[in-house]
Design an enzyme around this catalytic site. Structure first.
Site, PDB file in Angstrom:
ATOM      1  N   GLU A 173       9.142  17.673  13.798  1.00 30.37           N
ATOM      2  CA  GLU A 173      10.020  17.076  12.787  1.00 30.37           C
ATOM      3  C   GLU A 173      10.273  18.053  11.627  1.00 30.37           C
ATOM      4  O   GLU A 173      11.324  18.041  11.013  1.00 30.37           O
ATOM      5  CB  GLU A 173       9.389  15.768  12.270  1.00 30.37           C
ATOM      6  N   GLU A 222      -0.316   7.454  -1.211  1.00 33.04           N
ATOM      7  CA  GLU A 222      -1.275   7.902  -2.224  1.00 33.04           C
ATOM      8  C   GLU A 222      -0.796   9.178  -2.919  1.00 33.04           C
ATOM      9  O   GLU A 222      -1.369   9.608  -3.908  1.00 33.04           O
ATOM     10  CB  GLU A 222      -2.652   8.110  -1.584  1.00 33.04           C
ATOM     11  N   LYS A 278       0.896  -1.163   0.000  1.00 36.67           N
ATOM     12  CA  LYS A 278       0.000   0.000   0.000  1.00 36.67           C
ATOM     13  C   LYS A 278       0.931   1.208   0.000  1.00 36.67           C
ATOM     14  O   LYS A 278       1.394   1.649   1.040  1.00 36.67           O
ATOM     15  CB  LYS A 278      -0.882  -0.021   1.248  1.00 36.67           C
ATOM     16  N   CYS A 289      13.819  10.986   6.153  1.00 34.96           N
ATOM     17  CA  CYS A 289      13.737  10.647   7.581  1.00 34.96           C
ATOM     18  C   CYS A 289      15.120  10.691   8.204  1.00 34.96           C
ATOM     19  O   CYS A 289      15.246  10.676   9.427  1.00 34.96           O
ATOM     20  CB  CYS A 289      13.135   9.272   7.765  1.00 34.96           C
TER      21      CYS A 289
HETATM   22  P1  NAD Z   1       2.423   9.214   6.828  1.00 31.18           P
HETATM   23  O1  NAD Z   1       2.545   8.581   8.153  1.00 31.18           O
HETATM   24  O2  NAD Z   1       1.475  10.336   6.654  1.00 31.18           O
HETATM   25  O3  NAD Z   1       1.986   8.105   5.733  1.00 31.18           O
HETATM   26  C1  NAD Z   1       2.638   6.862   5.655  1.00 31.18           C
HETATM   27  C2  NAD Z   1       1.635   5.826   5.152  1.00 31.18           C
HETATM   28  O4  NAD Z   1       0.560   5.729   6.091  1.00 31.18           O
HETATM   29  C3  NAD Z   1       1.012   6.191   3.809  1.00 31.18           C
HETATM   30  O5  NAD Z   1       0.918   5.044   3.020  1.00 31.18           O
HETATM   31  C4  NAD Z   1      -0.361   6.726   4.191  1.00 31.18           C
HETATM   32  O6  NAD Z   1      -1.338   6.477   3.212  1.00 31.18           O
HETATM   33  C5  NAD Z   1      -0.690   5.966   5.462  1.00 31.18           C
HETATM   34  N1  NAD Z   1      -1.533   6.749   6.374  1.00 31.18           N
HETATM   35  C6  NAD Z   1      -1.552   8.097   6.519  1.00 31.18           C
HETATM   36  N2  NAD Z   1      -2.451   8.454   7.451  1.00 31.18           N
HETATM   37  C7  NAD Z   1      -3.017   7.317   7.909  1.00 31.18           C
HETATM   38  C8  NAD Z   1      -4.020   7.037   8.879  1.00 31.18           C
HETATM   39  N3  NAD Z   1      -4.612   8.010   9.569  1.00 31.18           N
HETATM   40  N4  NAD Z   1      -4.363   5.757   9.114  1.00 31.18           N
HETATM   41  C9  NAD Z   1      -3.762   4.766   8.429  1.00 31.18           C
HETATM   42  N5  NAD Z   1      -2.804   4.972   7.479  1.00 31.18           N
HETATM   43  C10 NAD Z   1      -2.436   6.234   7.230  1.00 31.18           C
HETATM   44  O7  NAD Z   1       3.903   9.622   6.375  1.00 31.18           O
HETATM   45  P2  NAD Z   1       4.333  10.439   5.084  1.00 31.18           P
HETATM   46  O8  NAD Z   1       3.932  11.860   5.268  1.00 31.18           O
HETATM   47  O9  NAD Z   1       3.940   9.754   3.848  1.00 31.18           O
HETATM   48  O10 NAD Z   1       5.925  10.310   5.182  1.00 31.18           O
HETATM   49  C11 NAD Z   1       6.721  11.164   5.958  1.00 31.18           C
HETATM   50  C12 NAD Z   1       6.996  10.576   7.326  1.00 31.18           C
HETATM   51  O11 NAD Z   1       7.598   9.303   7.183  1.00 31.18           O
HETATM   52  C13 NAD Z   1       7.984  11.393   8.138  1.00 31.18           C
HETATM   53  O12 NAD Z   1       7.542  11.434   9.467  1.00 31.18           O
HETATM   54  C14 NAD Z   1       9.282  10.613   8.021  1.00 31.18           C
HETATM   55  O13 NAD Z   1      10.196  10.803   9.066  1.00 31.18           O
HETATM   56  C15 NAD Z   1       8.769   9.229   7.998  1.00 31.18           C
HETATM   57  N6  NAD Z   1       9.743   8.319   7.416  1.00 31.18           N
HETATM   58  C16 NAD Z   1      10.422   7.501   8.272  1.00 31.18           C
HETATM   59  C17 NAD Z   1      11.381   6.659   7.762  1.00 31.18           C
HETATM   60  C18 NAD Z   1      12.158   5.750   8.672  1.00 31.18           C
HETATM   61  O14 NAD Z   1      12.853   4.908   8.147  1.00 31.18           O
HETATM   62  N7  NAD Z   1      12.042   5.861   9.983  1.00 31.18           N
HETATM   63  C19 NAD Z   1      11.648   6.636   6.384  1.00 31.18           C
HETATM   64  C20 NAD Z   1      10.918   7.473   5.549  1.00 31.18           C
HETATM   65  C21 NAD Z   1       9.955   8.320   6.079  1.00 31.18           C
END
Ligand code: NAD
Length: 510
Positions: free
Chosen positions: A395, A191, A188, A296
């Site tokens: 962040e 989006e 997944k 990240c």
């Molecule tokens: P996000 O948490 O908004 O989304 C990640 C995934 O979760 C997406 O597929 C999204 O569709 C889904 N999602 C979003 N809201 C949701 C909800 N309420 N319920 C269920 N699923 C949901 O993250 P993002 O904005 O896409 O990415 C940026 C974040 O990811 C930053 O915080 C970054 O630090 C983190 N990140 C961490 C790493 C790591 O290795 N620790 C690597 C890359 C990114």
């Protein structure tokens, strides 16, 4: 100067490309009627619509993966390895095509997009070693006439939920080891930039991966919850923000699944007074503003210790006017736009907020962002930031770098350790003893010594501590292989029927 409240231009419905699910080896248009917009962030225009899956559509993907698992788990290690080599070749050959998709939907500059695919490719290359990685142990004659050995077997259907900032590499961290271990996989993707996952699906099919081994369902919380609730999904890997990572871990484990959930970060770069200031400034600019700070492992807080502060701020400030911000397709650009207009505006808000809370604004990226409708923000630098300010606590995930001043090494380490996140950290120094003490002291999962973005190579594992990781397992590398398999221990005897007898005592080894 870019006006940060501009609305993106909306394309006419008929001009939009449609991005659909990939289930059982073919493009599968969604039927929910729910879709999300996908933008070209450099232009600020919507280019596509992505289907959002229902729970039933997730169920179709799980059914396809479950059927495929029956045969995929029996495919020999040498055949799986052969296939992984072919996948490696195809991803390598199409690296530029994948990078172009990333630049189009994410906005990162092409050189950075190529780097992303290259780092993902390294995980595929590691997975090519699967016959060696899955070797068990064997103890001959553990007891008289008895041999004991261990094997590792796949879990079944496993899922990955990924963030927007690495639309190709982070899925590769998951699907490459998962399918190499004999699992079937449901992705997944974010989006916001979903096309790379479907392009990769076509490559995997071209390489000869059987239908149903790799599936993609697009969507939002509805699709995620359907994954977390589905009884036939054994494990979920998640990478994204901390609140969602925590939710995925709690919900998934409550439903009996194995979960690794990597969350957000606030990465510090500690600069000691003896450091080479020019080298530290180069590193801070590269790691703070690369990929527009949407990594990240980006450096978000530079902790300048003692006398390092003034020359370091001067050196970073001197480099900023030279950073070329522009569309990722322009070979001259070093930093592209942010992912959405809303995110750009939120990131930009930390500049005024920082000033109001007492920080000094050394560079205001709103004044240097390219004109036009793109979601651009120029490089921004705040000095005299303190741990109480929002710019330090949040962040941010954008090109706003903070300098925090610490009097001593101990103050700097305390700051790092009191921060709720623990993903990456770096120290810049010429003192080997100080660096060694630092690696011992910090409560962070990935440490760089004069290396600002210490993303481990593919044969180690990636993961943070504290609020940056929920679950016991880091991702890819040896821990990834463990995560996607479970152990079985076989105790075996081939007795002489003449010596067989009934014995109700507890089995003894001597
Ligand atoms: P996000 O948490 O908004 O989304 C990640 C995934 O979760 C997406 O597929 C999204 O569709 C889904 N999602 C979003 N809201 C949701 C909800 N309420 N319920 C269920 N699923 C949901 O993250 P993002 O904005 O896409 O990415 C940026 C974040 O990811 C930053 O915080 C970054 O630090 C983190 N990140 C961490 C790493 C790591 O290795 N620790 C690597 C890359 C990114």
């Amino acid at each position: 100067m870019t006006e940060v409240t501009q609305a993106p231009e909306r394309a006419k419905k008929g001009d939009l490309r449609r991005i659909s699910h990939w289930i059982g080896g073919r493009v599968t248009p969604g039927e929910s009627g729910r879709v999300g917009p996908v933008y070209n962030p450099a232009q600020g225009t919507q280019t596509s619509e992505v289907d959002f899956a229902t729970a039933e559509e997730v169920g179709q993907a799980v059914a396809a993966a479950k059927t495929a698992f029956e045969t995929w788990r029996s495919v020999s290690l040498s055949q799986r390895q052969d296939l992984l080599f072919r996948i490696r070749e195809l991803v390598h050959d199409r690296l530029d095509e994948i990078a172009a998709i990333l630049t189009d939907e994410h906005g990162k500059v092409l050189s950075d997009a190529r780097g992303e695919v290259q780092r993902g490719l390294e995980v595929i290359e590691y997975a090519c070693g699967i016959p060696t990685l899955l070797r068990g142990h064997f103890s001959e004659q553990a007891s008289t006439g008895i041999d004991v050995y261990s094997i590792r077997q796949p879990l079944g259907v496993v899922a990955g939920i990924t963030p927007f900032n690495f639309p190709a590499m982070v899925p590769m961290w998951m699907w490459a080891p998962a399918i190499a271990c004999g699992n079937t996989f449901i992705l997944k993707p974010s989006e916001k930039d979903p096309s790379a996952s479907v392009y990769v699906a076509e490559l995997l099919k071209e390489a000869g991966l059987p239908d149903g081994v790799y599936n993609v369902v697009h969507g939002d919380k509805v699709a995620v919850d359907a994954i977390l609730d589905h009884p036939d999904i054994a494990a979920v890997s998640f990478v994204g923000s901390t609140p969602i990572a925590s939710y995925i871990y709690k919900t998934g484990t409550a439903n009996g699944k194995r979960i690794q959930a990597l969350g957000g970060a606030k990465n510090h770069m500690v600069v000691l007074p003896d450091a080479d200031i020019d080298m530290a400034a180069d590193a801070a600019v590269s790691a703070g503003y690369g990929s527009a700070g949407e990594r990240c492992m980006a450096i978000s807080a530079v902790v300048a210790v003692g006398d390092a502060a003034d020359p370091l701020v001067d050196a970073i400030g001197a480099r900023l006017p030279k950073v070329k911000v522009g569309p990722g397709t322009d070979p001259e650009s070093e930093m592209g736009p942010l992912i959405t207009r809303e995110h750009r505006d939120k990131v930009a808000s930390y500049i005024d907020q920082g000033r109001e809370q007492g920080a000094t604004v050394v560079a205001d990226g709103r004044e240097t962002a390219p004109d036009g409708g793109g979601f651009f923000l120029g490089v921004s630098l705040l000095d005299h930031v303190t741990p109480e300010m929002d710019a330090y606590k949040d962040e941010i995930f954008g090109p706003v770098l903070s300098v925090v001043r610490a009097e001593t090494y101990d103050d700097a380490v305390r700051m790092v350790n009191e921060n709720p996140y623990g993903n990456g950290v770096a120290i810049f120094t010429r003192d080997g003893g100080a660096a060694r003490q630092f690696q011992f002291d910090v409560q962070v999962g990935m440490v760089g010594i004069n290396v600002p973005i210490p993303v481990p190579v593919a044969y180690y594992s990636f993961g943070g501590w504290k609020a940056s990781l929920f679950g016991d397992s880091h991702i890819y590398g040896p821990e990834g292989i463990n995560f996607y398999t479970r152990g079985k221990v076989v105790t075996s005897r081939w007795p002489d029927p003449a010596t067989s007898r009934v014995d109700l005592g507890f089995p003894q080894t001597r």
